[in-house]
Design an enzyme around this catalytic site. Structure first.
Site, PDB file in Angstrom:
ATOM      1  N   SER A  14       0.827  -1.209   0.000  1.00  0.00           N
ATOM      2  CA  SER A  14       0.000   0.000   0.000  1.00  0.00           C
ATOM      3  C   SER A  14       0.865   1.264   0.000  1.00  0.00           C
ATOM      4  O   SER A  14       1.903   1.336   0.669  1.00  0.00           O
ATOM      5  CB  SER A  14      -0.903   0.012   1.238  1.00  0.00           C
ATOM      6  OG  SER A  14      -1.523   1.275   1.343  1.00  0.00           O
ATOM      7  N   LYS A  65     -14.204  -3.238   1.829  1.00  0.00           N
ATOM      8  CA  LYS A  65     -14.876  -1.964   1.526  1.00  0.00           C
ATOM      9  C   LYS A  65     -16.402  -2.051   1.605  1.00  0.00           C
ATOM     10  O   LYS A  65     -17.052  -1.101   2.014  1.00  0.00           O
ATOM     11  CB  LYS A  65     -14.480  -1.472   0.134  1.00  0.00           C
ATOM     12  CG  LYS A  65     -13.155  -0.735   0.080  1.00  0.00           C
ATOM     13  CD  LYS A  65     -12.943  -0.222  -1.338  1.00  0.00           C
ATOM     14  CE  LYS A  65     -11.738   0.681  -1.427  1.00  0.00           C
ATOM     15  NZ  LYS A  65     -11.608   1.302  -2.753  1.00  0.00           N
ATOM     16  N   ASP A 100     -12.919   7.930  -2.388  1.00  0.00           N
ATOM     17  CA  ASP A 100     -12.586   7.719  -3.808  1.00  0.00           C
ATOM     18  C   ASP A 100     -13.370   8.707  -4.670  1.00  0.00           C
ATOM     19  O   ASP A 100     -12.879   9.171  -5.710  1.00  0.00           O
ATOM     20  CB  ASP A 100     -12.927   6.284  -4.251  1.00  0.00           C
ATOM     21  CG  ASP A 100     -11.920   5.265  -3.723  1.00  0.00           C
ATOM     22  OD1 ASP A 100     -10.798   5.665  -3.362  1.00  0.00           O
ATOM     23  OD2 ASP A 100     -12.274   4.066  -3.667  1.00  0.00           O
ATOM     24  N   ALA A 209      -8.008   5.574 -13.472  1.00  0.00           N
ATOM     25  CA  ALA A 209      -7.904   5.189 -12.056  1.00  0.00           C
ATOM     26  C   ALA A 209      -6.700   4.285 -11.816  1.00  0.00           C
ATOM     27  O   ALA A 209      -6.171   4.231 -10.705  1.00  0.00           O
ATOM     28  CB  ALA A 209      -9.189   4.501 -11.597  1.00  0.00           C
TER      29      ALA A 209
HETATM   30  P1  NAP Z   1     -13.657  -3.975  -9.228  1.00  0.00           P
HETATM   31  O1  NAP Z   1     -14.732  -3.539  -8.283  1.00  0.00           O
HETATM   32  O2  NAP Z   1     -13.183  -5.390  -9.185  1.00  0.00           O
HETATM   33  O3  NAP Z   1     -14.180  -3.644 -10.722  1.00  0.00           O
HETATM   34  C1  NAP Z   1     -13.399  -4.006 -11.831  1.00  0.00           C
HETATM   35  C2  NAP Z   1     -13.983  -3.381 -13.095  1.00  0.00           C
HETATM   36  O4  NAP Z   1     -13.069  -3.651 -14.161  1.00  0.00           O
HETATM   37  C3  NAP Z   1     -15.330  -3.955 -13.510  1.00  0.00           C
HETATM   38  O5  NAP Z   1     -16.096  -2.941 -14.111  1.00  0.00           O
HETATM   39  C4  NAP Z   1     -14.926  -5.022 -14.527  1.00  0.00           C
HETATM   40  O6  NAP Z   1     -15.931  -5.323 -15.468  1.00  0.00           O
HETATM   41  C5  NAP Z   1     -13.778  -4.311 -15.216  1.00  0.00           C
HETATM   42  N1  NAP Z   1     -12.853  -5.223 -15.896  1.00  0.00           N
HETATM   43  C6  NAP Z   1     -11.977  -6.086 -15.323  1.00  0.00           C
HETATM   44  N2  NAP Z   1     -11.273  -6.722 -16.257  1.00  0.00           N
HETATM   45  C7  NAP Z   1     -11.705  -6.279 -17.469  1.00  0.00           C
HETATM   46  C8  NAP Z   1     -11.361  -6.568 -18.810  1.00  0.00           C
HETATM   47  N3  NAP Z   1     -10.401  -7.458 -19.114  1.00  0.00           N
HETATM   48  N4  NAP Z   1     -11.991  -5.894 -19.794  1.00  0.00           N
HETATM   49  C9  NAP Z   1     -12.947  -4.949 -19.492  1.00  0.00           C
HETATM   50  N5  NAP Z   1     -13.330  -4.654 -18.230  1.00  0.00           N
HETATM   51  C10 NAP Z   1     -12.714  -5.306 -17.223  1.00  0.00           C
HETATM   52  O7  NAP Z   1     -12.362  -3.095  -9.045  1.00  0.00           O
HETATM   53  P2  NAP Z   1     -12.258  -1.556  -8.544  1.00  0.00           P
HETATM   54  O8  NAP Z   1     -12.049  -1.549  -7.093  1.00  0.00           O
HETATM   55  O9  NAP Z   1     -13.409  -0.816  -9.115  1.00  0.00           O
HETATM   56  O10 NAP Z   1     -10.892  -1.101  -9.222  1.00  0.00           O
HETATM   57  C11 NAP Z   1     -10.788  -0.865 -10.624  1.00  0.00           C
HETATM   58  C12 NAP Z   1      -9.444  -0.205 -10.927  1.00  0.00           C
HETATM   59  O11 NAP Z   1      -9.419   1.076 -10.313  1.00  0.00           O
HETATM   60  C13 NAP Z   1      -8.230  -0.966 -10.360  1.00  0.00           C
HETATM   61  O12 NAP Z   1      -7.175  -0.866 -11.287  1.00  0.00           O
HETATM   62  C14 NAP Z   1      -7.899  -0.211  -9.092  1.00  0.00           C
HETATM   63  O13 NAP Z   1      -6.515  -0.294  -8.763  1.00  0.00           O
HETATM   64  C15 NAP Z   1      -8.246   1.213  -9.530  1.00  0.00           C
HETATM   65  N6  NAP Z   1      -8.559   2.089  -8.392  1.00  0.00           N
HETATM   66  C16 NAP Z   1      -7.792   3.201  -8.281  1.00  0.00           C
HETATM   67  C17 NAP Z   1      -8.037   4.080  -7.266  1.00  0.00           C
HETATM   68  C18 NAP Z   1      -7.189   5.313  -7.157  1.00  0.00           C
HETATM   69  O14 NAP Z   1      -7.247   5.981  -6.119  1.00  0.00           O
HETATM   70  N7  NAP Z   1      -6.415   5.661  -8.185  1.00  0.00           N
HETATM   71  C19 NAP Z   1      -9.063   3.850  -6.329  1.00  0.00           C
HETATM   72  C20 NAP Z   1      -9.853   2.690  -6.483  1.00  0.00           C
HETATM   73  C21 NAP Z   1      -9.571   1.807  -7.527  1.00  0.00           C
HETATM   74  P3  NAP Z   1     -17.033  -6.485 -15.163  1.00  0.00           P
HETATM   75  O15 NAP Z   1     -18.085  -5.832 -14.321  1.00  0.00           O
HETATM   76  O16 NAP Z   1     -17.501  -6.880 -16.496  1.00  0.00           O
HETATM   77  O17 NAP Z   1     -16.308  -7.587 -14.435  1.00  0.00           O
END
Ligand code: NAP
Length: 265
Positions: A14, A65, A100, A209
């Site tokens: 982290s 979460k 977020d 993100a």
């Molecule tokens: P999550 O709840 O598991 O959601 C993942 C999302 O990605 C879903 O919409 C999923 O679609 C999609 N996805 C996964 N693999 C895919 C693929 N091969 N092709 C197309 N869509 C795909 O994860 P999350 O917590 O939202 O996190 C998502 C990203 O945001 C991660 O990279 C995380 O590190 C980043 N993030 C960044 C921050 C920041 O502060 N910068 C904060 C939070 C998260 P489906 O619904 O179809 O499975």
């Protein structure tokens, strides 16, 4: 000494500890930020124990979460997003927040992008929900596009004037969009983008993100198309800034926190 921390699993890599501790150093605070990996069934006990020990605030990450919602009084935004990433333990009952959403808004605002017009949010998981509500609450018209179209439609159904689509609708949606957020994990593990390059244009401000790597394929292709680009470290920074400000009531030293975070990407 004040203690803050993070509950999650895994938390080993982290970036929150260096980011928050940089703030404490910068402001001369006698404070520490500690990470904890409780067993899933011990999550509730971990929050109670933290409160009993006088820990002032906790961030919450995967896999807790959603669970965190039921162990605190979530504010209205966290309840709608369906996830808490920040617990304020200073009250009798812990309150839950989703910074977020603030991370998305403040990342755009930091770059001089106005929160108005039309946005396309790609992804309907935790980050997608936070981005969609964050922007819709500022009056932005949101279109959600997701690999699993039902999830996009479900999320859009919870937001006034929003629409839900599959990824195939992206070119059409982006043609008259002002903002684009990639809230999928695509771009993290491999050099791929969830958005066709020829759908990107100079009228867009694009926030990814994904923060590891900071320069994703989407951002490279968006820059080549003349769009303004904002990498995921800005969202990560501003969700931490929002948590720091909630817990301490002080203005966060944003530059010091950002420097500490980027040094470890
Ligand atoms: P999550 O709840 O598991 O959601 C993942 C999302 O990605 C879903 O919409 C999923 O679609 C999609 N996805 C996964 N693999 C895919 C693929 N091969 N092709 C197309 N869509 C795909 O994860 P999350 O917590 O939202 O996190 C998502 C990203 O945001 C991660 O990279 C995380 O590190 C980043 N993030 C960044 C921050 C920041 O502060 N910068 C904060 C939070 C998260 P489906 O619904 O179809 O499975």
């Amino acid at each position: 000494m004040q203690v803050f921390g993070l509950l999650g699993s895994p938390v080993e890599h982290s970036l929150s500890p260096p980011m928050h501790e940089a703030a404490y150093r910068e402001l001369g605070m006698d404070a520490r930020y500690v990470t904890f990996e409780p067993a899933v069934e011990e999550f509730e006990g971990a929050i109670e124990g933290a409160r009993a020990l006088g820990i002032r605030g906790l961030n919450v990450t995967i896999p807790f979460k959603r669970d965190a919602l039921t162990h605190c009084e979530p504010d209205a935004l966290a309840a709608r997003i369906g996830a808490v990433n920040t617990l304020d333990l200073g009250e009798r009952t812990p309150t839950g927040h989703n910074t977020d959403a603030a991370g998305v808004r403040r990342a755009f605002v930091h770059h001089g992008v106005s929160l108005s017009g039309r946005a396309v949010v790609v992804g309907a998981g935790g980050a997608g929900r936070a981005a969609a509500f964050a922007l819709a609450d500022r009056g932005v018209v949101v279109a959600v596009a997701n690999r699993t179209v039902e999830r996009a439609r479900e999320l859009a159904g919870e937001i006034d004037a929003a629409s839900g689509h599959g990824l195939d609708a992206l070119p059409e949606l982006l043609a008259d969009a002002d903002l684009l957020v990639n809230a999928t994990s695509v771009g993290m593990e491999s050099d791929e983008s969830p958005v066709p390059a020829d759908a990107l244009h100079g009228g867009l401000a694009v926030l990814d993100a994904v923060y590891r790597p900071a320069e994703t394929r989407l951002l490279r292709e968006a820059a080549a198309a003349g769009a303004r680009t904002i990498d995921g470290t800005w969202m990560l920074l501003y969700q931490g800034v929002a948590a720091f400000e909630r817990w301490t009531g002080r203005e966060a030293p944003v530059a010091a926190m950002g420097e500490a975070l980027r040094a470890r990407i």
